[in-house]
Design a protein around this motif. Structure first.
Motif, PDB file in Angstrom:
ATOM      1  N   UNK A 274       0.830  -1.204   0.000  1.00  0.00           N
ATOM      2  CA  UNK A 274       0.000   0.000   0.000  1.00  0.00           C
ATOM      3  C   UNK A 274       0.867   1.257   0.000  1.00  0.00           C
ATOM      4  N   UNK A 275       1.912   1.280   0.852  1.00  0.00           N
ATOM      5  CA  UNK A 275       2.778   2.463   0.930  1.00  0.00           C
ATOM      6  C   UNK A 275       3.508   2.712  -0.387  1.00  0.00           C
ATOM      7  N   UNK A 276       4.018   1.635  -0.988  1.00  0.00           N
ATOM      8  CA  UNK A 276       4.709   1.777  -2.267  1.00  0.00           C
ATOM      9  C   UNK A 276       3.779   2.318  -3.345  1.00  0.00           C
ATOM     10  N   UNK A 277       2.550   1.822  -3.358  1.00  0.00           N
ATOM     11  CA  UNK A 277       1.576   2.288  -4.345  1.00  0.00           C
ATOM     12  C   UNK A 277       1.275   3.765  -4.164  1.00  0.00           C
ATOM     13  N   UNK A 278       1.165   4.190  -2.897  1.00  0.00           N
ATOM     14  CA  UNK A 278       0.875   5.603  -2.639  1.00  0.00           C
ATOM     15  C   UNK A 278       2.010   6.508  -3.107  1.00  0.00           C
ATOM     16  N   UNK A 279       3.245   6.073  -2.846  1.00  0.00           N
ATOM     17  CA  UNK A 279       4.395   6.860  -3.308  1.00  0.00           C
ATOM     18  C   UNK A 279       4.419   6.948  -4.836  1.00  0.00           C
ATOM     19  N   UNK A 280       4.149   5.821  -5.486  1.00  0.00           N
ATOM     20  CA  UNK A 280       4.153   5.786  -6.939  1.00  0.00           C
ATOM     21  C   UNK A 280       3.079   6.712  -7.509  1.00  0.00           C
ATOM     22  N   UNK A 281       1.869   6.556  -6.993  1.00  0.00           N
ATOM     23  CA  UNK A 281       0.777   7.378  -7.505  1.00  0.00           C
ATOM     24  C   UNK A 281       0.998   8.853  -7.200  1.00  0.00           C
ATOM     25  N   UNK A 282       1.563   9.143  -6.006  1.00  0.00           N
ATOM     26  CA  UNK A 282       1.831  10.540  -5.662  1.00  0.00           C
ATOM     27  C   UNK A 282       2.839  11.173  -6.603  1.00  0.00           C
ATOM     28  N   UNK A 283       3.889  10.417  -6.933  1.00  0.00           N
ATOM     29  CA  UNK A 283       4.891  10.942  -7.859  1.00  0.00           C
ATOM     30  C   UNK A 283       4.325  11.158  -9.247  1.00  0.00           C
TER      31      UNK A 283
END
Length: 337
Positions: A274-283
Motif C-alpha cells: 500500500x505504501x509503495x503504491x501511494x508513493x508511486x501514484x503521488x509521484x
C-alpha cells in the motif's frame, strides 16, 4: 512566369553581448552583400539589420558606429533582453514591409555566410524557404552531438516537425514572412512554425565554423528551456501521455487489487504494498500536474497580451523605410523538405 529580379534583401542578425564578434562579422557580411549588389543579384538598397537583444556590453555602440560608416548597416535595440526568438521576430517584422527576401543569421558566423548567394539564387528559382543545414557534427563534443540527436528524435516522436541540424540560418520570401507574422503567440518556436507554413522549400548544406570570438549564448540550461518551449508550444503529446499513463495505472491497480483480494481470501497478507503504491501514484500525480501546469502557464501568457519586445531605439533612415518592393510571383513546383 517571372522570377525575382534584383530583390531587396535584408539580413537580420540577432545580437546579445557580441562586442568581441561584431567587428569581425560585420565586414564579412558587408563584403558578401556588396559583391551580390555588384553582380546585380540583389538590389543596391539591401540592408543588414542588427537586433540588439538588450546587450550589457558595447554591442549597440558598435552598431551605431557601423551605421555611421556605411548606410548598408542599420539596427534596433531592445529595452532589455527578450530572447533570440523575439529578436528574430522583431527583425523580420521591421524588415518585412520593405524586403523581398529576408535571411536570418547569427552574429557569430558559425553558419557559413558564403552560401547567402546560393540562397538568393534558390529564391529566384521559386523557393520561399531555404534552410541552411549543417553537413556534419564532427566538430561537436560527444555530449553536444548526442543531446542534439536526442532533441531531434524526441521532437519528432512528439509530432513537432523540425529540419534536423538546422538552427536559425534561413531565407524567407516576402510571402513566407507574411504568413509567419500571422503566428502571434507570445513565445513562438520559430524552427517548428516555419515548416508548417507549407511553402516550397529546399536545403543548402554547409560546414559549421568554430566561433571566432565571444562565448556561446546557448548553455545546457537554456537549450533545455528552448526544447521545452518547443514541446509545449507545438505538441499535445505530453497531455496524451498523461492520459494513457492514467489508463495504464488504473488497469495495473485493478489487477493488483484482484491479486491482493485473492491473497486475503487465502489468509495471506503483504507488507509495504500500500505504501509503495501511494508513493508511486503521488509521484505520477505531481508529474502530471507539472505538465498540465506548463500548458496552463502557456495559456496565461497568451491571455495577458504582453508585448513580445520593446524597442528602445533604432537607426533607420526614411529612405530605407519608404523604398518600394520589387517582388513578383514565384514558380509553382513541388516542395522539397
Amino acid at each position: 512566369m517571372k522570377t525575382l529580379t534584383a530583390p531587396r534583401l535584408t539580413l537580420v542578425v540577432p545580437c546579445y553581448n557580441e562586442e568581441p564578434m561584431l567587428p569581425k562579422s560585420a565586414p564579412v557580411l558587408s563584403a558578401i552583400l556588396h559583391r551580390l549588389m555588384d553582380s546585380n543579384q540583389i538590389a543596391t538598397d539591401s540592408k543588414i539589420l542588427f537586433v540588439d537583444d538588450g546587450s550589457r556590453d558595447h554591442t549597440w555602440t558598435i552598431i551605431t558606429q557601423l551605421r555611421q560608416a556605411d548606410t548598408l548597416f542599420t539596427g534596433l535595440k531592445f529595452s532589455r533582453n527578450f530572447g533570440q526568438e523575439a529578436a528574430l521576430m522583431a527583425g523580420m517584422q521591421v524588415a518585412h514591409p520593405f524586403s523581398d527576401l529576408i535571411i536570418t543569421i547569427d552574429a557569430d558566423l558559425q553558419d557559413d555566410p558564403r552560401v547567402i548567394g546560393a540562397m538568393v539564387q534558390q529564391a529566384k528559382e521559386g523557393f520561399d524557404i531555404v534552410y541552411g543545414v549543417r553537413n556534419d557534427r564532427s566538430t561537436d563534443t560527444w555530449f553536444k552531438r548526442t543531446t542534439a540527436e536526442a532533441f531531434y528524435w524526441t521532437m519528432g516522436k512528439l509530432g513537432v516537425e523540425l529540419v534536423p541540424d538546422h538552427s536559425d540560418f534561413r531565407l524567407l520570401s516576402h510571402r513566407a514572412v507574411t504568413a509567419l507574422m500571422t503566428y502571434t503567440e507570445s513565445t513562438p518556436f520559430i524552427r517548428g512554425i516555419i515548416p508548417k507554413l507549407g511553402f516550397p522549400s529546399t536545403k543548402l548544406y554547409y560546414k559549421r565554423q568554430p566561433r571566432a570570438a565571444g562565448t556561446s549564448k546557448y548553455p545546457l540550461k537554456r537549450m533545455l528551456r528552448f526544447a521545452l518551449s518547443g514541446i509545449f508550444s507545438l505538441s499535445l503529446a505530453p497531455l496524451r501521455a498523461i492520459m494513457y499513463l492514467g489508463f495504464t495505472i488504473c488497469t495495473a491497480a485493478t489487477i493488483a487489487l484482484l491479486w491482493l483480494l485473492g491473497l486475503h481470501l487465502n489468509g495471506l497478507t503483504t507488507n509495504g504494498a500500500l505504501l509503495t503504491s501511494l508513493w508511486l501514484l503521488g509521484g505520477l500525480q505531481l508529474i502530471g500536474l507539472g505538465v498540465i501546469g506548463q500548458y496552463v502557464g502557456q495559456i496565461l501568457r497568451e491571455t495577458q497580451h504582453r508585448p513580445h519586445f520593446i524597442i528602445q531605439t533604432e537607426t533607420f533612415s526614411t529612405a530605407f523605410l519608404a523604398a518600394p518592393l520589387t517582388v513578383t510571383p514565384h514558380h509553382e513546383h513541388q516542395s522539397v523538405n
